[in-house]
Design an enzyme around this catalytic site. Structure first.
Site, short mmCIF file in Angstrom:
data_model
loop_
_atom_site.label_atom_id
_atom_site.label_comp_id
_atom_site.label_asym_id
_atom_site.label_seq_id
_atom_site.Cartn_x
_atom_site.Cartn_y
_atom_site.Cartn_z
CE1 TYR A 178 -3.12 -2.96 0.19
CE2 TYR A 178 -3.44 -2.57 2.51
CZ TYR A 178 -3.71 -3.28 1.37
OH TYR A 178 -4.59 -4.34 1.44
CG PHE A 184 -13.26 -4.64 -1.84
CD1 PHE A 184 -12.34 -3.69 -1.41
CD2 PHE A 184 -13.08 -5.19 -3.09
CE1 PHE A 184 -11.26 -3.31 -2.23
CE2 PHE A 184 -12.02 -4.83 -3.92
CZ PHE A 184 -11.10 -3.89 -3.48
N GLY A 210 -17.94 -2.56 -0.19
CA GLY A 210 -17.95 -2.50 -1.65
C GLY A 210 -16.64 -2.04 -2.23
N GLY A 211 -15.69 -1.61 -1.38
CA GLY A 211 -14.37 -1.21 -1.86
C GLY A 211 -14.42 0.10 -2.63
N1 LIG Z 1 -6.44 -9.01 0.56
C1 LIG Z 1 -6.70 -8.22 -0.44
O1 LIG Z 1 -6.44 -8.54 -1.59
C2 LIG Z 1 -7.36 -6.89 -0.15
C3 LIG Z 1 -7.91 -6.17 -1.21
C4 LIG Z 1 -8.53 -4.98 -0.91
C5 LIG Z 1 -8.58 -4.51 0.40
N2 LIG Z 1 -8.02 -5.23 1.40
C6 LIG Z 1 -8.12 -4.77 2.83
O2 LIG Z 1 -9.48 -4.58 3.14
C7 LIG Z 1 -9.68 -3.29 3.73
C8 LIG Z 1 -11.07 -2.81 3.41
O3 LIG Z 1 -11.21 -2.60 2.04
P1 LIG Z 1 -11.40 -1.16 1.37
O4 LIG Z 1 -10.96 -0.11 2.32
O5 LIG Z 1 -10.75 -1.18 0.07
O6 LIG Z 1 -12.94 -1.11 1.08
P2 LIG Z 1 -14.25 -0.88 1.99
O7 LIG Z 1 -13.92 -0.99 3.43
O8 LIG Z 1 -15.29 -1.77 1.44
O9 LIG Z 1 -14.66 0.59 1.61
C9 LIG Z 1 -13.84 1.68 1.82
C10 LIG Z 1 -14.48 2.87 1.11
O10 LIG Z 1 -15.70 3.21 1.76
C11 LIG Z 1 -15.65 4.58 2.15
N3 LIG Z 1 -16.27 4.68 3.49
C12 LIG Z 1 -15.92 4.03 4.60
N4 LIG Z 1 -16.74 4.36 5.62
C13 LIG Z 1 -17.62 5.26 5.12
C14 LIG Z 1 -18.69 5.99 5.69
N5 LIG Z 1 -19.04 5.84 6.98
N6 LIG Z 1 -19.39 6.84 4.88
C15 LIG Z 1 -19.06 6.99 3.59
N7 LIG Z 1 -18.05 6.32 2.99
C16 LIG Z 1 -17.32 5.47 3.76
C17 LIG Z 1 -14.21 4.97 2.19
O11 LIG Z 1 -14.07 6.34 1.86
P3 LIG Z 1 -13.51 7.41 2.95
O12 LIG Z 1 -12.04 7.22 2.98
O13 LIG Z 1 -13.94 8.71 2.37
O14 LIG Z 1 -14.18 7.09 4.24
C18 LIG Z 1 -13.61 4.09 1.09
O15 LIG Z 1 -13.72 4.70 -0.16
C19 LIG Z 1 -8.55 -2.45 3.13
O16 LIG Z 1 -8.30 -1.31 3.88
C20 LIG Z 1 -7.42 -3.46 3.10
O17 LIG Z 1 -6.78 -3.45 4.37
C21 LIG Z 1 -7.43 -6.42 1.14
#
Ligand SMILES: NC(=O)c1ccc[n+]([C@@H]2O[C@H](COP(=O)([O-])OP(=O)(O)OC[C@H]3O[C@@H](n4cnc5c(N)ncnc54)[C@H](OP(=O)(O)O)[C@@H]3O)[C@@H](O)[C@H]2O)c1
Length: 290
Positions: A66, A215, A218-219
């Site tokens: 990252y 996600f 929804g990521g």
């Molecule tokens: N193993 C893998 O291959 C893999 C792949 C992808 C991700 N990951 C891990 O999974 C974690 C979670 O995934 P992710 O962060 O990509 O996706 P997520 O948690 O599904 O969604 C994050 C998105 O939602 C928004 N968000 C979060 N809380 C919100 C709220 N209360 N209101 C409005 N928008 C909100 C965030 O924007 P804001 O920043 O504006 O809040 C961001 O754009 C990552 O941080 C990573 O550590 C692992």
């Protein structure tokens, strides 16, 4: 003895011998656009991480890919020396190219280097949990994980890693990993609308292994569904709260790592995941991804 604030929804789960809050934090969104480079606002990113600790969250998910290196360095700057109860989970198996792609890096020498890079960037002597990330950006891909996973198991025997997991993995790869060395978690894509792993989650729950959906919201493209909006409107809650609360109810072995770069969203999510859902709400939500 470690105490956890009663305010975090979902209670705790034990990964091997590490107790973590089921409500965790995913650090990927702290890097710059496309998960490349530094954040637009470094102080805000550090504030999010400090709030994670202040809320009593004890599970942070990261990767040296990252940024690359950016989120690990932010975590270290914000939180080192780490609170005893905090557990940082990282992953190896992919690197970054100049276009922001995620090429695989799964030769034994790649995973060994990645483990040492994570130790150095995070300022740790031992990594609590390392996930081997498989597949590619479009999802899991079949094929043996033996070579890179055996390399990780060797590093575990050397004392550099406490526990192992797999990510972006097929059920066959999960089973293969378990013939080489125990896993304490599987981190795959899963949310209200994307439910390929339903069977795997139930099987892992029976075995006492955690399932950590990435996600969860929804990521990069937020979850959108008329049923989700309807339930959220009825409960006067946000769709994000409903989506997280549903995951906590879906199975006791599910751990949340929602990502955010905003202190306000982090607080909203930590409170919202505790939203009570009725049988009627659950039945309606269950239809979204079926
Ligand atoms: N193993 C893998 O291959 C893999 C792949 C992808 C991700 N990951 C891990 O999974 C974690 C979670 O995934 P992710 O962060 O990509 O996706 P997520 O948690 O599904 O969604 C994050 C998105 O939602 C928004 N968000 C979060 N809380 C919100 C709220 N209360 N209101 C409005 N928008 C909100 C965030 O924007 P804001 O920043 O504006 O809040 C961001 O754009 C990552 O941080 C990573 O550590 C692992």
């Amino acid at each position: 003895m470690t105490t956890f604030p009663a305010s975090l929804p979902g209670g705790t789960w034990t990964l091997g011998d590490l107790t973590v809050t089921r409500f965790g934090y995913g650090a990927m969104q702290l890097a710059g656009p496309g998960v490349m480079g530094p954040p637009a606002d470094r102080d805000s990113a550090l504030a999010v991480l400090r709030e994670v600790a202040d809320l009593g969250i004890t599970h942070i998910d990261t990767s040296d890919a990252y940024g690359p290196r950016v989120t690990n360095q932010l975590i270290r700057e914000a939180l080192h020396p780490y609170p005893e109860a905090l557990h940082i989970v990282t992953k190896v198996g992919a690197t970054r190219d100049e276009q922001g792609g995620w090429p695989p890096a799964r030769r034994p020498e790649d995973v060994r280097r990645a483990v040492h890079d994570n130790l150095e960037a995070l300022g740790l002597e031992v990594l609590d949990l390392v996930n081997l990330r498989l597949g590619d950006a479009s999802g899991p891909r079949p094929g043996s994980l033996a070579e890179p996973y055996e390399a990780l198991a060797e590093l575990q025997r050397q004392g550099l890693i406490r526990h192992l997991g797999v990510s972006n993995a097929t059920p066959e790869q999960v089973a293969e990993a378990r013939t080489i060395a125990p896993i304490v978690c599987v981190q795959n894509m899963y949310n209200l609308a994307h439910r390929h792993d339903d069977e795997l989650i139930d099987e892992l729950a029976r075995e006492g292994i955690a399932y950590v959906p990435f996600f969860p919201l929804g990521g990069f493209s937020p979850l959108q569904s008329s049923a989700l909006s309807a339930v959220a409107a009825r409960l006067e809650a946000t769709p994000m709260s409903v989506a997280l609360a549903w995951l906590l109810r879906r199975s006791p072995n599910i751990l949340l790592i929602p990502g955010t770069s905003s202190v306000a969203h982090l607080r909203e999510n930590a409170a919202g995941a505790g939203l009570p859902l009725s049988g009627e709400d659950l039945a309606e939500l269950d239809k979204i991804g079926r």
